[in-house]
Enzyme design. Structure first.
Site, short mmCIF file in Angstrom:
data_model
loop_
_atom_site.label_atom_id
_atom_site.label_comp_id
_atom_site.label_asym_id
_atom_site.label_seq_id
_atom_site.Cartn_x
_atom_site.Cartn_y
_atom_site.Cartn_z
N CYS A 114 -18.01 -36.25 -5.09
CA CYS A 114 -18.04 -37.03 -3.64
C CYS A 114 -16.48 -36.91 -3.32
O CYS A 114 -15.66 -37.40 -4.08
CB CYS A 114 -18.48 -38.12 -3.71
N ASN A 148 -12.63 -24.75 -7.09
CA ASN A 148 -13.14 -23.66 -7.07
C ASN A 148 -14.25 -23.81 -5.84
O ASN A 148 -15.07 -24.74 -5.63
CB ASN A 148 -14.05 -23.38 -8.23
N GLU A 149 -14.26 -22.84 -5.04
CA GLU A 149 -15.08 -22.79 -3.86
C GLU A 149 -15.39 -23.87 -3.42
O GLU A 149 -16.68 -24.41 -3.37
CB GLU A 149 -16.27 -22.16 -4.22
N CYS A 154 -21.01 -34.70 1.48
CA CYS A 154 -21.66 -35.88 0.71
C CYS A 154 -21.79 -37.08 1.88
O CYS A 154 -21.35 -37.17 2.95
CB CYS A 154 -20.54 -36.56 -0.23
N CYS A 156 -22.53 -40.46 0.92
CA CYS A 156 -22.56 -41.76 0.20
C CYS A 156 -21.88 -42.90 0.96
O CYS A 156 -21.32 -42.89 1.93
CB CYS A 156 -22.17 -41.43 -1.20
N CYS A 159 -18.04 -42.44 1.20
CA CYS A 159 -17.93 -41.37 2.74
C CYS A 159 -18.00 -42.45 3.90
O CYS A 159 -17.30 -42.23 4.65
CB CYS A 159 -19.04 -40.16 2.43
N GLU A 309 -12.52 -12.93 -6.29
CA GLU A 309 -13.64 -12.83 -7.06
C GLU A 309 -14.74 -11.64 -6.43
O GLU A 309 -14.42 -11.46 -4.94
CB GLU A 309 -14.76 -13.97 -7.11
N TRP A 317 -27.79 -13.83 -8.39
CA TRP A 317 -28.33 -14.91 -7.71
C TRP A 317 -28.70 -14.11 -6.35
O TRP A 317 -29.26 -14.91 -5.48
CB TRP A 317 -27.12 -15.84 -7.19
N LYS A 358 -25.90 -15.39 -17.26
CA LYS A 358 -26.02 -14.39 -18.31
C LYS A 358 -26.20 -12.91 -18.08
O LYS A 358 -25.74 -11.87 -18.55
CB LYS A 358 -26.78 -14.72 -19.47
N HIS A 360 -25.30 -11.99 -14.70
CA HIS A 360 -24.17 -11.53 -13.74
C HIS A 360 -23.42 -10.26 -14.48
O HIS A 360 -22.86 -10.62 -15.54
CB HIS A 360 -23.37 -12.74 -13.51
#
Ligand code: GLA
Ligand code: ZN
Length: 675
Positions: A114, A148-149, A154, A156, A159, A309, A317, A358, A360
């Site tokens: 969050c 990362n990314e 959120c 909550c 928030c 990347e 995926w 595994k 990828h």
């Protein structure tokens, strides 16, 4: 002032913590054989770095950094704050997000903190302090990769509290908020800040998950608030690193097609260099990937970006992941370089043996050898990159045409209830982009804050949300000689999603010289023919605006329905410039014809080469040198346009003057124009 990368980085995400030190040594040799010069590490290592709240352990990271630095590798060091350790969830459950259904998440996954959790903020910042104090002066670390990314939402309590304060700061009084969001509608009037609730499936939800509510102003502000909440985390981490090293080059990796949750134009201001993760699917047309690269490059006024990347072979995926065909890997990576990337980085360097990723793709596969097809192609591309590095690094891209893609506008489009469920902002922008791309008219993709004066033509499809400041800016741009094109659904609402009274397209009426009285919604698979006064018949779909001319003239009229013979596409001379309005959705063929027409009016619309549909053609400029990237992004032979066959173009990869017109599947030429 921070300097840019001084090397073309070739490498990517490496997760040595999944392996023993013996493997690290072996990998180092593999990387050298693959011409890899850089590794990105520590992306998901928080749990290893901090086994308990009281105890940090940097011994493994120390060893890895030492080993790779000694061997001359350039290190991209992540701050590891994207995946929280299990103990954090146990001790402070509020670090986890609450979803749109109001459910608190538990330990698992990643990217699930969050942004307004005081414990997440405190603990992540403490970790970054430790990392910065330990490594920020290490010369082997060339880039800091925060988190990362970033993305997601959120809903909550933390928030909600922070959102109420954010609104209070912005609107000062509840009366102002009521007015801004039009809350007298459905009796939503509020009297106290604590009556505001965040979007929730059981509350004002309306339309797609996470985005739309019955109150457009609420939806828009919540998206702004969430994007800013995450941005604050980024900024705080960045400041901590800069305290230890003010010259550190700091970024985070943007992703998605693009990511709807973050206003990347706002985020870009805080990035020292833009980084992007690119994962086109097997059936993603090349123009869509090109669009994303142009968008990413445009975030920081065309400064070269990092391809942070990409996969050396399959991903795990997407619904289907066919193998990349021989040559496809290099062609796709070089597509990023052609559109402004100064790095080529993979996810991942070594394929894991267990868990989600595994299967990828990776540079070193499960076979654990440098004799694989993928390894050899990676290594070969590394060699090619060495050949071009000094010429391409920092080389600029300067285009005369811009297409607008704006997050706030995207959000506003997602909240429109009516008049057709098929309006798709992204798709519309892409259709325009595709038409320019196929004609080899290179474009920049820009936000509404960009400097318009550098462009000869600005195309802003479905510019739904227009502030009065933006309308003024567009007016000034055209009055000073600019060319501006927009479409249906534009100029309708202000920054809190309220419609401008007095006729559509609100504040754009003057520059366009028209007003729109009504808009017809066309049913799926229906179209309305449109006939150019001096040109072909094309198809209009989705909607038809019923347009009144004020100062504008009609270029094309509807050729059916009760509005037959009324204007569908208009042209208005305004000051020194011209603006166009397109009242219906055109397909690529329709837009292509429109571009043919525009070419007669805008002298800057000169294609780089004759249209050859399957080729991606761009130019990067290094001082006075011009480098043309010609990419055959298809699995079949294509023809090189004759422009490049006059003996004046040398291919940097083969060091030869090009003479052959046949371009084999996935062939790339990087042509230096000799004089
Ligand atoms: C994202 C993440 C990586 C990895 C790749 C797999 O881009 O940043 O950690 O999961 O996806 O494609
Ligand atoms: Zn929250």
């Amino acid at each position: 002032m921070k300097s840019l990368l001084n090397d073309l980085l070739y490498g990517g995400d490496y997760n040595p913590e999944q392996w023993s030190p013996k493997t690290w040594d072996q990998d180092l040799t593999f990387f050298q054989a693959a011409n890899i010069n850089s590794i990105t590490i520590n992306v998901f290592s928080w749990a290893l770095l901090q086994p308990t709240e009281e105890y940090y352990d940097f011994s493994t990271l120390d060893q890895i950094i030492k080993k790779y630095a000694a061997a001359g590798f350039k290190i991209v060091l992540a701050t590891a704050t994207a995946a929280m350790p299990a103990w954090m969830f146990k001790k402070y459950p509020e670090v986890a997000r609450v979803d749109y259904q109001g459910r608190r998440h538990v330990f698992g996954q990643r990217h699930n903190f969050c942004p307004n959790s005081p414990n997440y903020q405190r603990l992540s910042q403490k970790l970054v302090e430790q990392l910065a104090q330990r490594y920020a002066k290490n010369p082997a670390i060339v880039v800091w990769h925060i988190n990362n990314e970033y993305g997601g939402y959120c809903y909550c309590q933390n928030c909600q509290i922070a959102f109420r304060q954010w609104l209070k700061d912005k609107y000062q009084t509840t009366e102002r908020l009521n007015r801004a969001w039009n809350l007298n509608f459905w009796g939503h009037t509020i009297y106290n800040w604590d009556e505001i609730v965040v979007p929730n499936e059981l509350g004002d939800a309306f339309g797609p998950e996470n985005t739309a509510t019955a109150v457009g102003g609420l939806s828009l502000d919540y998206q702004r608030f969430q994007s800013e909440s995450l941005l604050k985390l980024f900024i705080n981490e960045k400041k901590i690193i800069e305290k230890s090293n003010p010259r550190a080059l700091i970024t985070t990796n943007f992703h998605g097609t693009p990511n709807p949750a973050l206003d990347y134009h706002q985020w870009a201001k805080y990035q020292d260099v833009i980084a992007y993760d690119s994962y086109p699917a097997y059936d993603t047309p090349a123009y869509q990937t090109a669009f994303l690269y142009d968008l990413i490059r445009g975030l920081k006024n065309n400064q070269p970006f990092m391809l942070m990347e990409s996969t050396p072979s399959q991903v795990n995926w997407q619904a289907y992941s066919p193998l990349k065909r021989p040559g496809q890997l290099a062609a796709q990576e070089l597509q990023a370089v052609a559109h402004g990337a100064d790095t080529v980085q993979y996810f991942q360097l070594r394929q894991s043996l267990g868990s989600q990723e595994k299967f990828h793709g990776a540079v070193i596969s499960h076979a654990n050898t440098d004799q694989t097809r993928v390894f050899k192609e990676v290594s070969h591309l590394g060699q090619d990159l060495k050949k071009i590095a000094s010429k391409i690094l920092h080389a600029q891209i300067k285009n005369q045409i811009a297409i607008v893609f704006d997050w706030q506008n995207w959000w506003a489009c997602q909240h429109i209830a009516g008049i057709t469920q098929d309006l798709d902002y992204q798709k519309t922008v892409l259709t325009y982009y595709q038409a320019f791309y196929q004609q080899h008219l290179p474009v920049d993709v820009i936000g509404v804050d960009a400097d318009f004066s550098q462009y000869k033509l600005i195309v802003a499809p479905v510019l739904h949300l227009v502030t009065s400041g933006l309308a003024q800016k567009i007016g000034d741009y055209v009055a000073n000689g600019g060319h501006f094109l927009t479409t249906y659904f534009s100029g309708l609402v202000n920054k809190t999603d309220q419609v401008y009274a007095g006729g559509y397209p609100g504040p754009l009426k003057k520059v366009l010289g028209i007003w729109v009285e009504e808009t017809d919604a066309l049913l799926p698979n229906h179209d309305c023919p449109i006939k150019f006064t001096a040109g072909p018949r094309i198809k209009g779909t989705l909607v038809c605006d019923l347009i009144h001319l004020k100062k504008a003239s009609s270029l094309a009229n509807y050729a059916a329905e009760f509005y037959q013979g009324t204007p569908a596409i208009t042209e208005n001379h305004y000051g020194q410039g011209t603006s166009w309005y397109v009242g219906s959705q055109l397909d690529t063929a329709g837009i292509s014809y429109l571009i043919e027409y525009l070419k007669q009016h805008v002298s800057a619309l000169v294609p780089l080469a004759a249209a050859a549909k399957e080729l991606d053609i761009t130019v990067r400029y290094h001082e006075k040198q011009k480098y043309f990237f010609i990419l055959n992004l298809s699995n079949s032979v294509q023809q090189l346009p004759s422009t490049f066959l006059n003996g004046n173009f040398k291919d940097l990869l083969s060091s030869k003057i090009v003479t052959k017109s046949a371009l084999p599947a996935w062939k790339v030429l990087i042509l230096q124009q000799l004089n």
